[in-house]
Write an enzyme that holds these catalytic residues in place. Structure first.
Site, mmCIF file in Angstrom:
data_model
loop_
_atom_site.group_PDB
_atom_site.id
_atom_site.type_symbol
_atom_site.label_atom_id
_atom_site.label_comp_id
_atom_site.label_asym_id
_atom_site.label_seq_id
_atom_site.Cartn_x
_atom_site.Cartn_y
_atom_site.Cartn_z
ATOM 1 N NE ARG A 19 57.125 33.577 109.581
ATOM 2 C CZ ARG A 19 55.698 33.705 109.684
ATOM 3 N NH1 ARG A 19 54.901 33.191 109.013
ATOM 4 N NH2 ARG A 19 55.352 34.731 110.585
ATOM 5 C CG ASP A 20 54.252 36.429 107.334
ATOM 6 O OD1 ASP A 20 53.691 35.411 106.750
ATOM 7 O OD2 ASP A 20 53.718 37.334 107.697
ATOM 8 C CG HIS A 57 52.034 39.759 112.104
ATOM 9 N ND1 HIS A 57 53.387 39.284 111.950
ATOM 10 C CD2 HIS A 57 51.490 39.674 110.823
ATOM 11 C CE1 HIS A 57 53.358 38.700 110.904
ATOM 12 N NE2 HIS A 57 52.341 38.949 110.193
ATOM 13 C CG HIS A 70 48.886 40.869 106.758
ATOM 14 N ND1 HIS A 70 49.026 39.450 106.070
ATOM 15 C CD2 HIS A 70 49.834 40.478 107.623
ATOM 16 C CE1 HIS A 70 49.725 38.771 106.389
ATOM 17 N NE2 HIS A 70 50.561 39.184 107.507
ATOM 18 C CB CYS A 74 46.070 39.113 100.635
ATOM 19 S SG CYS A 74 44.529 38.627 101.126
ATOM 20 C CG ASN A 101 53.796 40.165 105.589
ATOM 21 O OD1 ASN A 101 53.313 39.993 106.941
ATOM 22 N ND2 ASN A 101 53.815 39.064 105.013
#
Lengths: 309, 309
Positions: free
Chosen positions: B16-17, B208, B210, B241, B250
């Site tokens: 997903r992300d 979460h 990055h 990013c 991520n």
């Protein structure tokens, strides 16, 4: 909540450890200009070159010229790597402030790197350290492969202690513990440091991390928590991993500064001037350097230095 | 010496992300094959897609097909992102195990991301959470820009607390705190967590991160020291990013695993199977992914998993 030191010393090793691992030869005048830019950033320590045989490291064949012609700023320590008495002659001729000797904690890496066993290396370095101290220089020792060896894998803590003790007995002023292939993890860093602190003052230990596996800043954090206040790094992350083309090598000074600035830990280094020096050498390298700071460099969109919570 | 948790749960958000931030559309059958490979790695949680309007995120226009056709392995939680009741319908039709709602701690990012003010977002999410819970689903909440906003810079802790409290009052089971632009530093992480721990059980909080500025693993370490045991990550570091092309996005699952394995922290994830899944999606993306693990992937020379000191 953890406490971290209020101040940290960053030792810039890019002109030596960075450039020696790049395939391109950077022009002598560019090296000098770059080091002169680094001298304006607030850094208090710059390792400017290596007086090794140019057959081994042709990238630094101009060591004497570079070390002699840079504009030395009072208060900054200019250091050079030296493998033996011949190298020391060059370093003395250039009148560097500090001399750095080096060896590995693992037998195989030591043999591959300097063509001698660990036991054969000791007398050579002892002579260099003795002569340098006699000449009034301070001496730094590097131990490579402290946290892992590309040939042997795990490195026993006893090997690290043996090499460290022998170097301190020779009279070195500071020891830099190198994670040469970037495999250290935070638990290992704290365990190794706990062992070394039983024998050596923590003020005499510096950490030299590589970011091959992305753990360099986590390892810096683990070291800060143990009270370590000196870290080596290379501007822009110059100096790849010799075993993995394209992979990260040295911890980047600009990334180290991002974390320390963000945590409110003082370094004396000014971001804008550091970026100027980074963009200069990036242009000379002719490619985007792989520090996160330079990769993400986009001042209008990603404010890095926004400060605390 | 610090103590870290013995076990950590990794929540894989790559499908997903990761994919939503890549420009390429990955074929539906490749997504399904990839998720099926992920299901064999030992991961216990996979966020498989997002039921948002395909106009917003065309990369995930096949959400229903992907979420319906994957082979669900008992014991694994399959989750999907849902912005509103319409999205929830899709997630229910696909019979996902968990629904994730999302919003930002900063007003400007929330408006840009979901076209509503923070106060306008609350009732929409409240309805989604209520309906999902009624249907027997667990619900995860995401808060973006917890540690900094690309538009506003610093984000006040009061804003984070307000959004977090409102989401927990709606009935979410877990809250994931997002460092959307990768600007968090370890001190900030510990300060923010200390504030949130006064109000919420630490077992209900996930991080979460990055890796935009290389600090993700340092921030994981800082979180581990606070007792956090759940971390989101994206295999291969998929998902750049959005504000800096080429920069890291991520935190990579494979890099997170390197550190946790090295520290002896158990995750249940098997390196070889994870690498198989990483190489599969790397081939489908048609470029080398930017995790450190994949960049340095060279099993014969750089032994990553050599273990402790």
């Amino acid at each position: 909540m953890n406490k971290w030191p209020a101040e940290v010393t960053i030792k810039e090793v890019g002109p030596r450890d960075g450039l020696q691992n790049e395939t391109d030869f950077i022009k002598t005048e560019d090296k000098i200009d770059w080091i002169n830019l680094l001298s304006k950033t607030g850094l208090s320590y710059i390792e400017v070159t290596s007086f090794v045989n140019p057959k081994w490291i042709p990238q630094l064949a101009d060591a004497l010229e570079v070390a002699s012609k840079i504009e030395k700023v009072p208060g900054i320590t200019y250091a050079a790597l030296v493998p033996n008495l011949k190298g020391l002659e060059g370093a003395m001729a250039a009148n560097v402030d500090e001399v750095a000797v080096f060896m590995s904690a693992s037998e195989t890496h030591n043999r591959k790197n300097i063509n001698k066993s660990i036991d054969e290396t000791f007398p050579v370095l002892k002579e260099v350290v003795g002569e340098a101290k006699k000449a009034g220089k301070t001496v730094r020792g590097y131990v490579s492969t402290v946290f892992g060896c590309p040939y042997e894998g795990t490195v026993a803590i006893e090997e690290v202690i043996k090499v460290s003790e022998t170097l301190f007995e020779m009279g070195i002023d500071e020891l830099s513990l190198g994670d040469t292939i970037g495999v250290a993890n935070p638990r290992q860093v704290q365990e190794v440091l706990a062992q070394l602190f039983k024998r050596f003052a923590k003020e005499k230990l510096a950490m030299h991390f590589h970011n091959t596996h992305g753990m360099a800043l986590a390892n810096v954090l683990a070291s800060l928590e143990m009270g370590i206040t000196t870290f080596d790094s290379s501007l822009g992350g110059l100096g790849g991993c010799p075993y993995a083309p394209g992979a990260s090598g040295n911890l980047a000074t600009d990334d180290l500064l991002t974390m320390l600035d963000g945590m409110g830990i003082s370094t004396g280094v000014q971001r804008e001037k550091l970026t100027k020096a980074a963009l200069f050498i990036q242009e000379k390298m002719g490619r985007k350097l792989n520090s996160h700071y330079l990769q993400a460099f986009n001042p209008s969109r990603c404010p890095v230095n926004g400060g605390g919570a």
